[in-house]
Design an enzyme around this catalytic site. Structure first.
Site, PDB file in Angstrom:
ATOM      1  N   SER A  55      -3.724  69.167  41.557  1.00 60.23           N
ATOM      2  CA  SER A  55      -4.137  69.997  42.664  1.00 60.23           C
ATOM      3  C   SER A  55      -3.806  71.599  42.472  1.00 60.23           C
ATOM      4  O   SER A  55      -4.630  72.424  42.637  1.00 60.23           O
ATOM      5  CB  SER A  55      -3.722  69.445  44.143  1.00 60.23           C
ATOM      6  OG  SER A  55      -4.177  70.543  45.038  1.00 60.23           O
ATOM      7  N   GLN A 129      -0.138  68.665  47.516  1.00 59.49           N
ATOM      8  CA  GLN A 129       0.623  69.812  46.894  1.00 59.49           C
ATOM      9  C   GLN A 129       0.414  71.189  47.752  1.00 59.49           C
ATOM     10  O   GLN A 129      -0.511  71.304  48.520  1.00 59.49           O
ATOM     11  CB  GLN A 129       0.293  69.968  45.378  1.00 59.49           C
ATOM     12  CG  GLN A 129       0.966  69.081  44.615  1.00 59.49           C
ATOM     13  CD  GLN A 129       0.804  69.416  42.942  1.00 59.49           C
ATOM     14  OE1 GLN A 129      -0.160  69.780  42.688  1.00 59.49           O
ATOM     15  NE2 GLN A 129       1.530  69.167  42.136  1.00 59.49           N
ATOM     16  N   ASP A 190       9.591  69.532  42.033  1.00 62.43           N
ATOM     17  CA  ASP A 190      10.053  68.097  42.247  1.00 62.43           C
ATOM     18  C   ASP A 190      11.425  67.597  42.254  1.00 62.43           C
ATOM     19  O   ASP A 190      11.976  67.190  43.277  1.00 62.43           O
ATOM     20  CB  ASP A 190       9.284  67.335  41.038  1.00 62.43           C
ATOM     21  CG  ASP A 190       7.918  67.390  40.657  1.00 62.43           C
ATOM     22  OD1 ASP A 190       7.340  68.013  41.561  1.00 62.43           O
ATOM     23  OD2 ASP A 190       7.576  67.022  39.808  1.00 62.43           O
ATOM     24  N   TYR A 381      14.225  71.370  34.210  1.00 71.26           N
ATOM     25  CA  TYR A 381      12.705  71.346  35.215  1.00 71.26           C
ATOM     26  C   TYR A 381      13.068  72.402  36.368  1.00 71.26           C
ATOM     27  O   TYR A 381      13.156  73.821  36.044  1.00 71.26           O
ATOM     28  CB  TYR A 381      12.494  70.127  35.655  1.00 71.26           C
ATOM     29  CG  TYR A 381      11.285  69.661  35.703  1.00 71.26           C
ATOM     30  CD1 TYR A 381      10.247  69.975  34.696  1.00 71.26           C
ATOM     31  CD2 TYR A 381      10.809  68.696  36.681  1.00 71.26           C
ATOM     32  CE1 TYR A 381       9.113  69.611  34.939  1.00 71.26           C
ATOM     33  CE2 TYR A 381       9.586  68.413  36.855  1.00 71.26           C
ATOM     34  CZ  TYR A 381       8.600  68.590  36.034  1.00 71.26           C
ATOM     35  OH  TYR A 381       7.338  68.363  36.108  1.00 71.26           O
ATOM     36  N   TRP A 382      12.952  72.008  37.606  1.00 72.41           N
ATOM     37  CA  TRP A 382      12.988  73.092  38.776  1.00 72.41           C
ATOM     38  C   TRP A 382      14.352  73.222  39.270  1.00 72.41           C
ATOM     39  O   TRP A 382      14.617  73.806  40.360  1.00 72.41           O
ATOM     40  CB  TRP A 382      12.100  72.408  39.745  1.00 72.41           C
ATOM     41  CG  TRP A 382      10.833  72.227  39.348  1.00 72.41           C
ATOM     42  CD1 TRP A 382      10.018  71.181  39.001  1.00 72.41           C
ATOM     43  CD2 TRP A 382       9.594  73.342  39.715  1.00 72.41           C
ATOM     44  NE1 TRP A 382       8.589  71.477  38.883  1.00 72.41           N
ATOM     45  CE2 TRP A 382       8.509  72.777  39.079  1.00 72.41           C
ATOM     46  CE3 TRP A 382       9.812  74.515  39.762  1.00 72.41           C
ATOM     47  CZ2 TRP A 382       7.195  73.353  39.139  1.00 72.41           C
ATOM     48  CZ3 TRP A 382       8.501  75.548  39.921  1.00 72.41           C
ATOM     49  CH2 TRP A 382       7.378  74.825  39.448  1.00 72.41           C
ATOM     50  N   GLU A 425       5.423  75.258  29.377  1.00 71.92           N
ATOM     51  CA  GLU A 425       5.409  74.886  30.996  1.00 71.92           C
ATOM     52  C   GLU A 425       6.351  75.598  31.671  1.00 71.92           C
ATOM     53  O   GLU A 425       6.152  76.124  32.657  1.00 71.92           O
ATOM     54  CB  GLU A 425       5.743  73.394  30.893  1.00 71.92           C
ATOM     55  CG  GLU A 425       5.473  72.842  32.274  1.00 71.92           C
ATOM     56  CD  GLU A 425       5.941  71.260  32.269  1.00 71.92           C
ATOM     57  OE1 GLU A 425       6.103  70.758  31.124  1.00 71.92           O
ATOM     58  OE2 GLU A 425       5.873  70.638  33.384  1.00 71.92           O
TER      59      GLU A 425
HETATM   60  C1  9WN Z   1       4.062  65.147  39.519  1.00 73.91           C
HETATM   61  C2  9WN Z   1       1.379  69.158  36.724  1.00 73.91           C
HETATM   62  C3  9WN Z   1       2.466  68.870  37.726  1.00 73.91           C
HETATM   63  C4  9WN Z   1       2.740  70.104  38.882  1.00 73.91           C
HETATM   64  C5  9WN Z   1       4.133  69.850  39.311  1.00 73.91           C
HETATM   65  C6  9WN Z   1       5.267  69.705  38.310  1.00 73.91           C
HETATM   66  C7  9WN Z   1       4.940  68.251  37.655  1.00 73.91           C
HETATM   67  C8  9WN Z   1       4.227  66.034  38.224  1.00 73.91           C
HETATM   68  C9  9WN Z   1       5.150  65.079  37.001  1.00 73.91           C
HETATM   69  O1  9WN Z   1       3.471  68.418  36.995  1.00 73.91           O
HETATM   70  O2  9WN Z   1       4.849  67.255  38.641  1.00 73.91           O
HETATM   71  O3  9WN Z   1       3.352  65.633  40.235  1.00 73.91           O
HETATM   72  O4  9WN Z   1       4.733  64.184  36.524  1.00 73.91           O
HETATM   73  O5  9WN Z   1       6.313  65.877  36.857  1.00 73.91           O
HETATM   74  O6  9WN Z   1       6.343  69.530  39.083  1.00 73.91           O
HETATM   75  O7  9WN Z   1       4.485  71.098  39.966  1.00 73.91           O
HETATM   76  O8  9WN Z   1       1.780  70.298  39.647  1.00 73.91           O
HETATM   77  O9  9WN Z   1       1.679  70.334  36.302  1.00 73.91           O
END
Ligand code: 9WN
Length: 453
Positions: A55, A129, A190, A381-382, A425
């Site tokens: 999304s 989202q 996440d 990651y985050w 990414e």
């Molecule tokens: C779960 C697609 C998405 C982003 C999110 C990111 C990651 C997914 C995952 O990837 O999340 O929704 O499988 O880790 O955290 O921000 O939209 O790029």
């Protein structure tokens, strides 16, 4: 009135007049990354890690497409909103039926959206989202104004309004005019340290995961991704929501994770500002959007600003408390053009501190977490790495508040990052090394956008 910058799209994927020759290679890289991820009516975030439609990725990606293939921008948003549920929620994943079910975990079988009433024919997740779509639609239109674009805005408008209505009503669990997220995935960040406190209260053991197989760690280093325990909790929370048919009534009494997130709610407020602009463009009434925007901004300040730290924090509805971590989420309310001067000042102090390093001359973009925190992890990651979408949002917040020198510093650092590592990414916040997927949709799209300005 919000002063969003407008620039017509350059034709056919070649750099526009404003893009210097030295950036022609980067521009082409970004365009070929988007082209490589294009999938009949949407763009996958990554061919390997995320082979479906996401999304908020689609929203950011549409802004990039507007510079080179505006028809793709409108298709991107249109295909996403075609999967909108009857209650107005825009699902965070729309599954491509031709991709094998096991290609992504959790896949369509896990979510089982078809068993729920009011869901689209295509399989989707049941979460949402951050609602950055109205903002994206407006930005895309301003970059490529056309009769087709205006027609697309006209078609999208009622759906964007329904998305806001869903969040403002069914998700107002705290009753104070803000939307609650029911899962860390809904924040888009996440495994941010912002969720550590509320997640710690979610009962789950790593053993829960034994019934499933993670797919992300096949494509990316496990040390750069959320942990197994995080995933066990993610699964436990979805399982609870799914068991209640993804209904939102009674969430306060039964749901294990309920948080008011500053980025999510700032996006919701910014969406009302954007909807006011869109309404003006298509002959609808902007007034109600302006009123709702003002109410959301007031609630974000009242509920989520901590005068002690000076920054914004998520509010955990289970404990009633603000979560303590100082993450980049706290800077996001800058995207509200009507954020009061006192909070703007306070957030700028936070952003320009050693925690985030915002400056007119900065080497690397903002990290996702406080660099000085003990739990700062530059690879995971985050929890430390830099992400292009968050930097893009903060940059627009800076512009909305007249901080042109800081915005220029951020822009230069974003371009520098792509020069160092391409369209990854996410990025190591110190070295700029690329992490995660090497050909990532929103990195390419937002790179085009900053290059074009
Ligand atoms: C779960 C697609 C998405 C982003 C999110 C990111 C990651 C997914 C995952 O990837 O999340 O929704 O499988 O880790 O955290 O921000 O939209 O790029």
């Amino acid at each position: 009135m919000v002063n969003w910058t407008a620039r017509p799209a350059p034709p056919g994927g070649v750099p526009g007049g404003g893009v210097p020759r030295r950036h022609a290679g980067l521009w082409q890289l970004a365009v070929s990354t988007l082209d490589g991820n294009w999938e009949h009516d949407h763009t996958v975030p990554s061919r390997t890690l995320y082979p479906h439609q996401w999304s908020w990725d689609s929203a950011f990606i549409a802004i990039g497409w507007a510079h080179v293939r505006p028809d793709h921008a409108w298709q991107e948003l249109t295909s996403l909103f075609r999967a909108q549920w009857l209650d107005g929620r825009v699902p965070h994943i729309v599954f491509n039926p031709v991709v094998p079910g096991g290609a992504y975990f959790p896949g369509p079988g896990f979510w089982a959206s078809a068993t729920v009433e009011g869901t689209p024919r295509v399989a989707t997740s049941g979460l949402v989202q951050p609602p950055v779509h109205a903002l994206a639609a407006w930005h895309a239109y301003r970059r490529a104004p056309s009769a087709d674009g205006r027609a697309a805005l006209r078609r999208l408008y009622p759906r964007l309004v329904a998305q806001q209505h869903y969040l403002a009503t069914r998700r107002d669990v705290g009753g104070a005019g803000l939307a609650s997220i029911v899962h860390p995935w809904e924040s888009g960040l996440d495994n941010s340290p912002a969720w550590d406190a509320p997640l710690a209260a979610v009962p789950a053991e790593a053993a829960v995961l034994r019934a499933y197989r993670r797919r992300d760690t096949v494509h990316a280093a496990a040390a750069h991704r959320p942990t197994d325990l995080d995933y066990a909790r993610y699964i436990a929370i979805v399982t609870a929501y799914r068991a209640a048919g993804y209904r939102d009534d009674g969430l306060a009494d039964r749901h294990p994770f309920l948080v008011e997130c500053p980025l999510f709610n700032a996006a919701m407020g910014a969406a009302e500002h954007a909807l006011a602009e869109i309404a003006g463009e298509i002959g609808a009434d902007p007034g109600p959007h302006r009123e709702r925007a003002a109410r959301i901004t007031t609630a974000v300040v009242d509920r989520l600003h901590d005068p002690t730290t000076g920054t914004f924090h998520p509010r955990d509805l289970r404990s009633g408390r603000l979560t303590p971590a100082r993450t980049v989420l706290g800077l996001a309310p800058l995207i509200l053009p009507d954020l009061p001067a006192r909070q703007v000042e306070a957030v700028l102090v936070e952003a320009t501190s050693a925690r985030f390093g915002l400056a007119a001359g900065m080497e690397r973009p903002l990290p996702s977490h406080d660099r000085t925190a003990a739990d700062f992890e530059p690879l995971r990651y985050w929890r430390g790495p830099s992400w292009m979408n968050i930097n893009w949002l903060v940059r627009h917040g800076l512009l909305a508040h007249g901080q042109t020198r800081l915005a220029a510093g951020l822009r230069a650092s974003m371009i520098g990052l792509a020069e160092t590592a391409g369209c990854h990414e996410y990025f190591h916040p110190d070295t700029g090394a690329g992490l995660g997927s090497p050909a990532f949709g929103w990195t390419a799209a937002l790179l085009l956008d900053v290059l074009a300005e």
